[in-house]
Design an enzyme around this catalytic site. Sequence first.
Site, short mmCIF file in Angstrom:
data_model
loop_
_atom_site.label_atom_id
_atom_site.label_comp_id
_atom_site.label_asym_id
_atom_site.label_seq_id
_atom_site.Cartn_x
_atom_site.Cartn_y
_atom_site.Cartn_z
N GLU A 104 -5.27 -1.92 -6.53
CA GLU A 104 -4.76 -3.26 -6.31
C GLU A 104 -3.35 -3.12 -5.76
OE1 GLU A 104 -7.72 -3.50 -9.55
OE2 GLU A 104 -5.79 -2.48 -9.57
N TYR A 116 -2.36 2.18 3.10
CA TYR A 116 -3.72 2.30 2.58
C TYR A 116 -4.75 2.11 3.69
CZ TYR A 116 -1.29 1.97 -1.91
OH TYR A 116 -0.44 2.17 -2.96
#
Length: 148
Positions: A104, A116
């Site tokens: 998260e 990411y």
Amino acid sequence: MNIRFRRMKKDDVPQIVHLEKTIFKDAWTENHFLAEIENKNISYPCIMQEGEKIIGYAVVWHFSGELHISNFAIVAEQRRKGYGQLLLDHILKKFSAYQEAFLEVRISNKPAIALYKKNGFEALYVRSAYYEDGEDALVMVNKIRKNI
């Protein structure tokens, strides 16, 4: 660049907690980190050092063929120098036999989201009001072993 990675130790916790408070609004406590150090079956709390200085750290849970990156941080003065990439590379290489990695990230953390995505993470969905201050989290996944 003399970078090394190692498992977090109890002696590291005071320094990590200090760094954590300077990095995150919803910082983990000393007890959080101590519990991760003790939970050797599914938790991998790691440190990234340059020389003797801690410049990054992460906590990764590994179970049932999955990873969950639950804490990932680079100290502020070392950001935008490639250290986040090195720490993520270390994690994904160490757990390359696993099928998926989840995490998260705050919706507002555009640099982390970019890192990411660059490394194969895809957005799954938004968790509303996930953080203590009410900010949403973007849940992301990386299919580490795409051939399974």
